[in-house]
Design a protein around this motif. Structure first.
Motif, PDB file in Angstrom:
ATOM      1  N   VAL A   1      12.698   5.454  36.931  1.00 60.05           N
ATOM      2  CA  VAL A   1      13.606   5.998  35.750  1.00 60.05           C
ATOM      3  C   VAL A   1      15.041   6.338  36.456  1.00 60.05           C
ATOM      4  CG1 VAL A   1      11.739   6.293  34.207  1.00 60.05           C
ATOM      5  CG2 VAL A   1      12.997   8.150  35.534  1.00 60.05           C
ATOM      6  N   GLU A   2      15.972   6.023  35.586  1.00 56.75           N
ATOM      7  CA  GLU A   2      17.278   6.673  35.691  1.00 56.75           C
ATOM      8  C   GLU A   2      17.415   7.599  34.570  1.00 56.75           C
ATOM      9  OE1 GLU A   2      20.796   4.210  37.529  1.00 56.75           O
ATOM     10  OE2 GLU A   2      21.384   4.617  35.224  1.00 56.75           O
ATOM     11  N   ILE A   3      17.503   8.945  34.777  1.00 56.08           N
ATOM     12  CA  ILE A   3      17.555  10.029  33.548  1.00 56.08           C
ATOM     13  C   ILE A   3      18.882  10.422  33.204  1.00 56.08           C
ATOM     14  CG2 ILE A   3      16.781  12.020  32.851  1.00 56.08           C
ATOM     15  CD1 ILE A   3      14.549  11.932  34.895  1.00 56.08           C
ATOM     16  N   SER A   4      19.221  10.163  32.049  1.00 61.85           N
ATOM     17  CA  SER A   4      20.454  10.556  31.435  1.00 61.85           C
ATOM     18  C   SER A   4      20.956  12.174  31.787  1.00 61.85           C
ATOM     19  CB  SER A   4      20.639  10.452  29.896  1.00 61.85           C
ATOM     20  OG  SER A   4      21.754  10.954  29.265  1.00 61.85           O
TER      21      SER A   4
ATOM     22  N   LEU B   1      13.968   1.385  35.249  1.00 58.33           N
ATOM     23  CA  LEU B   1      14.277   0.367  36.032  1.00 58.33           C
ATOM     24  C   LEU B   1      13.524  -0.387  36.762  1.00 58.33           C
ATOM     25  CD1 LEU B   1      17.113   2.645  37.702  1.00 58.33           C
ATOM     26  CD2 LEU B   1      17.365   1.268  35.658  1.00 58.33           C
ATOM     27  N   ALA B   2      12.325  -0.119  37.205  1.00 55.88           N
ATOM     28  CA  ALA B   2      10.854  -0.790  37.499  1.00 55.88           C
ATOM     29  C   ALA B   2       9.671   0.106  37.109  1.00 55.88           C
ATOM     30  CB  ALA B   2      11.160  -0.602  39.028  1.00 55.88           C
ATOM     31  N   TYR B   3       8.450  -0.528  37.367  1.00 57.23           N
ATOM     32  CA  TYR B   3       7.418  -0.598  37.001  1.00 57.23           C
ATOM     33  C   TYR B   3       6.168  -0.471  38.345  1.00 57.23           C
ATOM     34  CZ  TYR B   3       2.664  -1.292  34.670  1.00 57.23           C
ATOM     35  OH  TYR B   3       1.550  -1.422  34.300  1.00 57.23           O
ATOM     36  N   LYS B   4       5.272   0.330  38.189  1.00 52.62           N
ATOM     37  CA  LYS B   4       4.158   0.067  39.344  1.00 52.62           C
ATOM     38  C   LYS B   4       2.651   0.823  38.600  1.00 52.62           C
ATOM     39  CE  LYS B   4       3.013   1.457  44.116  1.00 52.62           C
ATOM     40  NZ  LYS B   4       3.152   2.032  45.297  1.00 52.62           N
ATOM     41  N   THR B   5       1.735  -0.049  39.077  1.00 56.70           N
ATOM     42  CA  THR B   5       0.430   0.397  38.370  1.00 56.70           C
ATOM     43  C   THR B   5      -0.672   0.289  39.569  1.00 56.70           C
ATOM     44  OG1 THR B   5      -1.052  -0.198  36.805  1.00 56.70           O
ATOM     45  CG2 THR B   5      -0.063  -1.867  37.551  1.00 56.70           C
ATOM     46  N   TYR B   6      -1.546   1.103  39.433  1.00 56.95           N
ATOM     47  CA  TYR B   6      -2.786   1.194  40.246  1.00 56.95           C
ATOM     48  C   TYR B   6      -3.953   0.433  39.589  1.00 56.95           C
ATOM     49  CZ  TYR B   6       0.280   4.003  43.458  1.00 56.95           C
ATOM     50  OH  TYR B   6       1.296   4.399  44.216  1.00 56.95           O
ATOM     51  N   GLY B   7      -3.827   0.234  38.507  1.00 58.43           N
ATOM     52  CA  GLY B   7      -4.947  -0.206  37.658  1.00 58.43           C
ATOM     53  C   GLY B   7      -5.319   1.063  36.943  1.00 58.43           C
TER      54      GLY B   7
ATOM     55  N   ARG C   1      17.841   9.523  39.618  1.00 58.04           N
ATOM     56  CA  ARG C   1      16.798   8.321  39.712  1.00 58.04           C
ATOM     57  C   ARG C   1      15.250   8.924  40.620  1.00 58.04           C
ATOM     58  NH1 ARG C   1      19.346   2.510  41.056  1.00 58.04           N
ATOM     59  NH2 ARG C   1      20.590   2.545  39.153  1.00 58.04           N
ATOM     60  N   GLY C   2      14.079   8.477  39.948  1.00 56.83           N
ATOM     61  CA  GLY C   2      12.903   8.885  40.384  1.00 56.83           C
ATOM     62  C   GLY C   2      11.965   8.444  39.908  1.00 56.83           C
ATOM     63  N   TRP C   3      10.511   8.563  40.174  1.00 54.87           N
ATOM     64  CA  TRP C   3       9.293   8.150  39.480  1.00 54.87           C
ATOM     65  C   TRP C   3       8.517   9.088  38.472  1.00 54.87           C
ATOM     66  CZ3 TRP C   3       7.669   3.168  40.286  1.00 54.87           C
ATOM     67  CH2 TRP C   3       8.215   2.612  41.459  1.00 54.87           C
ATOM     68  N   VAL C   4       8.279   8.841  37.258  1.00 49.68           N
ATOM     69  CA  VAL C   4       7.413   9.493  36.296  1.00 49.68           C
ATOM     70  C   VAL C   4       6.368   8.836  35.868  1.00 49.68           C
ATOM     71  CG1 VAL C   4       9.496  10.623  35.528  1.00 49.68           C
ATOM     72  CG2 VAL C   4       8.795   8.565  34.308  1.00 49.68           C
ATOM     73  N   SER C   5       5.444   9.573  35.763  1.00 49.42           N
ATOM     74  CA  SER C   5       4.055   9.213  35.068  1.00 49.42           C
ATOM     75  C   SER C   5       4.349   8.379  33.807  1.00 49.42           C
ATOM     76  CB  SER C   5       3.036  10.089  35.094  1.00 49.42           C
ATOM     77  OG  SER C   5       1.947   9.687  34.435  1.00 49.42           O
ATOM     78  N   GLY C   6       3.567   7.068  33.738  1.00 48.49           N
ATOM     79  CA  GLY C   6       3.447   6.560  32.403  1.00 48.49           C
ATOM     80  C   GLY C   6       2.949   7.426  31.183  1.00 48.49           C
ATOM     81  N   GLN C   7       2.304   8.385  31.538  1.00 48.78           N
ATOM     82  CA  GLN C   7       1.806   9.324  30.561  1.00 48.78           C
ATOM     83  C   GLN C   7       2.679  10.215  30.118  1.00 48.78           C
ATOM     84  OE1 GLN C   7      -1.707  11.294  32.249  1.00 48.78           O
ATOM     85  NE2 GLN C   7      -2.826   9.364  32.409  1.00 48.78           N
ATOM     86  N   SER C   8       3.968  10.304  30.740  1.00 48.03           N
ATOM     87  CA  SER C   8       4.720  11.297  30.276  1.00 48.03           C
ATOM     88  C   SER C   8       6.092  10.804  29.527  1.00 48.03           C
ATOM     89  CB  SER C   8       5.457  12.294  31.426  1.00 48.03           C
ATOM     90  OG  SER C   8       6.071  11.121  32.347  1.00 48.03           O
TER      91      SER C   8
END
Length: 312
Positions: free
Chosen positions: A276-279, A262-268, A300-307
């Motif tokens: 995300v919204e998980i099924s 649903l949305a994105y955030k980066t620290y560089g 709904r919650g935040w997950v790492s882009g690596q996962s």
């Protein structure tokens, strides 16, 4: 003389060594070491991982905007038949609600488009929570057709008919989850039916995304293991007793999961986070969540882009 100087030097070195060890032991209290469970408080909890704007509660619809004209007449007729269903407004004890208070929580709204004003109750239940109840106007009586906790957070009408509705549920004073539940309203063989859709849950201290994607993007987890967090940060401490969890961890998965970004955030520097919204097709192996067995629940919650892997 030299001997005494040597002893004094040795004594001074011992003092310096002791002071150095003392400050070394104090360093964890100034850093980010895990808080000892004996010193855990809600204040230390806040200090560690609530430094962000939290997601808001589900909105509350102003039902007066949907009320029909001359609604007071409909409400009076309804109460003549159903006043006994609201005992919490019939107690004369000081501090209790009155009939006047009850009327402020009743709304005459045409739900099924038959031009007969129906009645929606949105207010205090007999317990601590709020309730939503709906009665359809059958000309000479009112038929009870719907009930849910706690208030209406979304209404969608097509013409004069209600076609979609969402309820928002923030629980009682000791609850820490926000729920929304979707319903479709359909007409079948002259009957008005409320069909359950999906339920979405989020921890009340979840970090609110700065900007949402115009359209959700499908994703799938890269491995069997995945952590869902309340904020876009890898925070694994302190241990939080009342949640039986660590840091900002909301849920753990031991099977591959999927859903929508649903949305994105980066620290560089390649550090990316996705809201995300998980099924509910895959259930978490452990979580701080509850009351997810009544409807299919999307988390709904935040997950790492690596996962996760995006699937545009």
């Amino acid at each position: 003389m030299l001997t005494n100087s040597g002893r004094n030097l040795e004594f001074n070195l011992k003092i310096i060594h002791f002071v150095f060890l003392f400050f070394l032991l104090l360093l964890p209290s100034f850093g980010h070491a895990q808080i000892d469970i004996q010193r855990y408080t809600t204040a230390t909890d806040t200090f560690y991982w609530k430094r962000y704007i939290r997601i808001p509660k589900p909105p509350r619809v102003n039902l007066k905007r949907f009320s029909v004209s001359r609604s007071s007449r409909t409400i009076d007729t309804f109460l003549e038949q159903h006043l006994g269903q609201f005992p919490q407004f019939m107690d004369d004890s000081p501090g209790k609600f009155s009939i006047r208070d009850l009327k402020k929580r009743l709304y005459a709204i045409d739900v099924n488009g038959d031009k007969h004003p129906d009645v929606i109750f949105s207010g205090n239940s007999e317990g601590e929570s709020e309730m939503v109840r709906i009665w359809l106007n059958r000309s000479d009586s009112f038929e009870f057709v719907f009930e849910d906790y706690q208030y209406i957070s979304k209404l969608t009408k097509t013409g004069n008919r209600l076609v979609e509705m969402q309820t928002g549920d923030v629980g009682s004073s000791d609850s820490y989850l926000y729920f929304t539940r979707d319903y479709r309203i359909v007409e079948e063989n002259g009957e008005c039916r409320f069909i359950k859709g999906k339920q979405v849950v989020a921890y009340q201290y979840t970090e609110e995304p700065m900007k949402y994607y115009p359209q959700p993007i499908p994703f799938i987890s890269k491995a069997d293991t995945m952590l869902v967090r309340a904020s876009a940060a890898q925070q694994n401490e302190p241990f939080i007793p009342y949640l039986d969890s660590f840091g900002n961890i909301m849920a753990k998965y031991r099977k591959k999961a999927d859903g929508f970004v649903l949305a994105y955030k980066t620290y560089g520097k390649g550090e990316e986070w996705f809201y995300v919204e998980i099924s509910p097709s895959t259930a978490p192996s452990a979580s701080i969540l509850y009351d997810m067995d009544k409807m299919p629940t999307f988390i709904r919650g935040w997950v790492s882009g690596q996962s996760i892997r995006l699937q545009p």
